[in-house]
Design a protein around this motif. Structure first.
Motif, mmCIF file in Angstrom:
data_model
loop_
_atom_site.group_PDB
_atom_site.id
_atom_site.type_symbol
_atom_site.label_atom_id
_atom_site.label_comp_id
_atom_site.label_asym_id
_atom_site.label_seq_id
_atom_site.Cartn_x
_atom_site.Cartn_y
_atom_site.Cartn_z
ATOM 1 N N UNK A 94 8.284 -8.041 -9.130
ATOM 2 C CA UNK A 94 6.913 -7.564 -9.297
ATOM 3 C C UNK A 94 6.038 -7.898 -8.094
ATOM 4 N N UNK A 95 5.231 -6.950 -7.690
ATOM 5 C CA UNK A 95 4.362 -7.102 -6.526
ATOM 6 C C UNK A 95 3.096 -6.287 -6.756
ATOM 7 N N UNK A 96 1.948 -6.739 -6.266
ATOM 8 C CA UNK A 96 0.734 -5.924 -6.372
ATOM 9 C C UNK A 96 0.890 -4.640 -5.561
ATOM 10 N N UNK A 97 0.542 -3.509 -6.169
ATOM 11 C CA UNK A 97 0.665 -2.213 -5.505
ATOM 12 C C UNK A 97 -0.678 -1.483 -5.568
ATOM 13 N N UNK A 98 -1.161 -1.086 -4.397
ATOM 14 C CA UNK A 98 -2.341 -0.231 -4.290
ATOM 15 C C UNK A 98 -1.834 1.152 -3.924
ATOM 16 N N UNK A 99 -1.989 2.108 -4.831
ATOM 17 C CA UNK A 99 -1.440 3.445 -4.622
ATOM 18 C C UNK A 99 -2.483 4.361 -4.006
ATOM 19 N N UNK A 100 -2.066 5.131 -3.008
ATOM 20 C CA UNK A 100 -2.919 6.124 -2.376
ATOM 21 C C UNK A 100 -2.518 7.498 -2.889
ATOM 22 N N UNK A 101 -3.478 8.292 -3.277
ATOM 23 C CA UNK A 101 -3.150 9.601 -3.838
ATOM 24 C C UNK A 101 -4.144 10.649 -3.391
ATOM 25 N N UNK A 102 -3.635 11.830 -3.136
ATOM 26 C CA UNK A 102 -4.496 12.974 -2.864
ATOM 27 C C UNK A 102 -4.629 13.834 -4.112
ATOM 28 N N UNK A 103 -4.010 13.390 -5.199
ATOM 29 C CA UNK A 103 -4.030 14.139 -6.446
ATOM 30 C C UNK A 103 -5.099 13.578 -7.366
ATOM 31 N N UNK A 104 -5.830 14.471 -8.023
ATOM 32 C CA UNK A 104 -6.902 14.000 -8.886
ATOM 33 C C UNK A 104 -6.595 14.100 -10.358
ATOM 34 N N UNK A 105 -5.387 14.533 -10.700
ATOM 35 C CA UNK A 105 -5.076 14.734 -12.101
ATOM 36 C C UNK A 105 -4.882 13.400 -12.824
ATOM 37 N N UNK A 106 -5.513 13.258 -13.972
ATOM 38 C CA UNK A 106 -5.428 12.023 -14.740
ATOM 39 C C UNK A 106 -3.993 11.688 -15.125
ATOM 40 N N UNK A 107 -3.205 12.709 -15.466
ATOM 41 C CA UNK A 107 -1.820 12.462 -15.865
ATOM 42 C C UNK A 107 -1.043 11.806 -14.748
ATOM 43 N N UNK A 108 -1.240 12.272 -13.527
ATOM 44 C CA UNK A 108 -0.530 11.710 -12.381
ATOM 45 C C UNK A 108 -0.925 10.256 -12.150
ATOM 46 N N UNK A 109 -2.205 9.964 -12.291
ATOM 47 C CA UNK A 109 -2.667 8.594 -12.112
ATOM 48 C C UNK A 109 -2.079 7.684 -13.181
ATOM 49 N N UNK A 110 -2.029 8.157 -14.422
ATOM 50 C CA UNK A 110 -1.485 7.347 -15.504
ATOM 51 C C UNK A 110 -0.011 7.043 -15.294
ATOM 52 N N UNK A 111 0.723 7.989 -14.737
ATOM 53 C CA UNK A 111 2.132 7.740 -14.444
ATOM 54 C C UNK A 111 2.265 6.615 -13.434
ATOM 55 N N UNK A 112 1.444 6.661 -12.387
ATOM 56 C CA UNK A 112 1.482 5.603 -11.383
ATOM 57 C C UNK A 112 1.132 4.246 -11.953
ATOM 58 N N UNK A 113 0.096 4.195 -12.766
ATOM 59 C CA UNK A 113 -0.303 2.931 -13.389
ATOM 60 C C UNK A 113 0.769 2.455 -14.363
ATOM 61 N N UNK A 114 1.433 3.389 -15.018
ATOM 62 C CA UNK A 114 2.440 3.038 -16.010
ATOM 63 C C UNK A 114 3.679 2.399 -15.421
ATOM 64 N N UNK A 115 3.968 2.660 -14.156
ATOM 65 C CA UNK A 115 5.149 2.053 -13.534
ATOM 66 C C UNK A 115 4.798 0.814 -12.724
ATOM 67 N N UNK A 116 3.547 0.372 -12.810
ATOM 68 C CA UNK A 116 3.205 -0.916 -12.225
ATOM 69 C C UNK A 116 2.201 -0.920 -11.108
ATOM 70 N N UNK A 126 0.883 -1.161 0.000
ATOM 71 C CA UNK A 126 0.000 0.000 0.000
ATOM 72 C C UNK A 126 0.922 1.212 0.000
ATOM 73 N N UNK A 127 0.897 1.999 -1.066
ATOM 74 C CA UNK A 127 1.933 2.996 -1.308
ATOM 75 C C UNK A 127 1.356 4.390 -1.511
ATOM 76 N N UNK A 128 1.762 5.326 -0.663
ATOM 77 C CA UNK A 128 1.344 6.714 -0.830
ATOM 78 C C UNK A 128 2.067 7.333 -2.016
ATOM 79 N N UNK A 129 1.361 8.115 -2.803
ATOM 80 C CA UNK A 129 1.950 8.757 -3.979
ATOM 81 C C UNK A 129 2.972 9.826 -3.603
#
Length: 228
Positions: free
Chosen positions: A75-97, A53-56
């Protein structure tokens, strides 16, 4: 217990970190907590957790870079926590796994449900890995045993979630999958409010495979383009 699942919580807010630890321990998990990126990477190497469980936003090495380094090491399952709502930021997180994300504030009940769903996905993927199957749809080739994807003979590096999503749609080319159905099939839950998760992963797939592989049916969902 020998089969107790290990979760690494990476969160620099002590109040949130303590609440997460207490709830996950109550759920039967073995939990370790790290407060910054460097500490997280060291704890990850020592503990070899089943899920993170990983804070952004972290001091020092941020969550995006932490996720990138973890996935490169093992490789490990990662659930990311974010206070940011920007789509670009979310895509970056998803893009790195990152496999899934929750936007703060969130309910502990939802977080626990997402964790259990991610762990079930990993178990299903391990079972499917024994099936030696190649799926071909147009110029896309999916090797399910090796979890590799090729477009016109060139390999595309997909995250675990991107691969699972593509494979599900490729099993029925041309069929329109509702967002809620994809959430249920891939993520293990079907809350209508979480369909943005599907949208974000489809955008990531299009960036990697090209815009003509998955089509949008507005108001319904997505379909893998069936060759004419």
């Amino acid at each position: 217990m020998a089969d107790q699942r290990r979760v690494l919580v990476v969160e620099d807010d002590d109040t949130i970190a303590t609440a997460l630890r207490n709830r996950l321990v109550a759920e039967g998990f073995e939990v370790r907590v790290a407060g910054d990126g460097e500490e997280a990477l060291a704890a990850y190497a020592r503990a070899e957790p089943d899920l993170v469980v990983l804070d952004r936003l972290l001091p020092g090495v941020d969550g995006i870079e932490v996720c990138r380094r973890m996935q490169a090491a093992r490789p490990v399952p990662v659930l990311m926590l974010t206070a940011l709502g920007e789509e670009t930021d979310l895509l970056v997180g998803l893009g790195v796994g990152a496999d899934d994300y929750l936007t703060k504030p969130f309910s502990m009940r939802e977080l626990v449900a997402r964790i259990h769903a991610l762990l079930r996905r990993v178990e299903r993927a391990a079972q499917l890995a024994h099936e030696d199957t190649v799926i071909r749809v147009g110029e896309v080739e999916i090797n399910t045993a090796e979890r590799r994807v090729f477009v016109r003979g060139v390999e595309s590096q997909l995250t675990r979630t991107e691969f699972d999503l593509l494979r599900r749609m490729a099993e029925r080319p041309g069929h329109v999958f509702e967002r809620e159905r994809l959430l249920s099939d891939i993520w293990g839950f079907s809350e209508a409010a979480a369909t943005r998760t599907v949208d974000s992963h489809v955008r990531a797939l299009r960036r990697k495979l090209g815009s003509g592989v998955v089509r949008t049916v507005h108001g319904v969902g997505y379909a893998m383009v069936k060759p004419s």
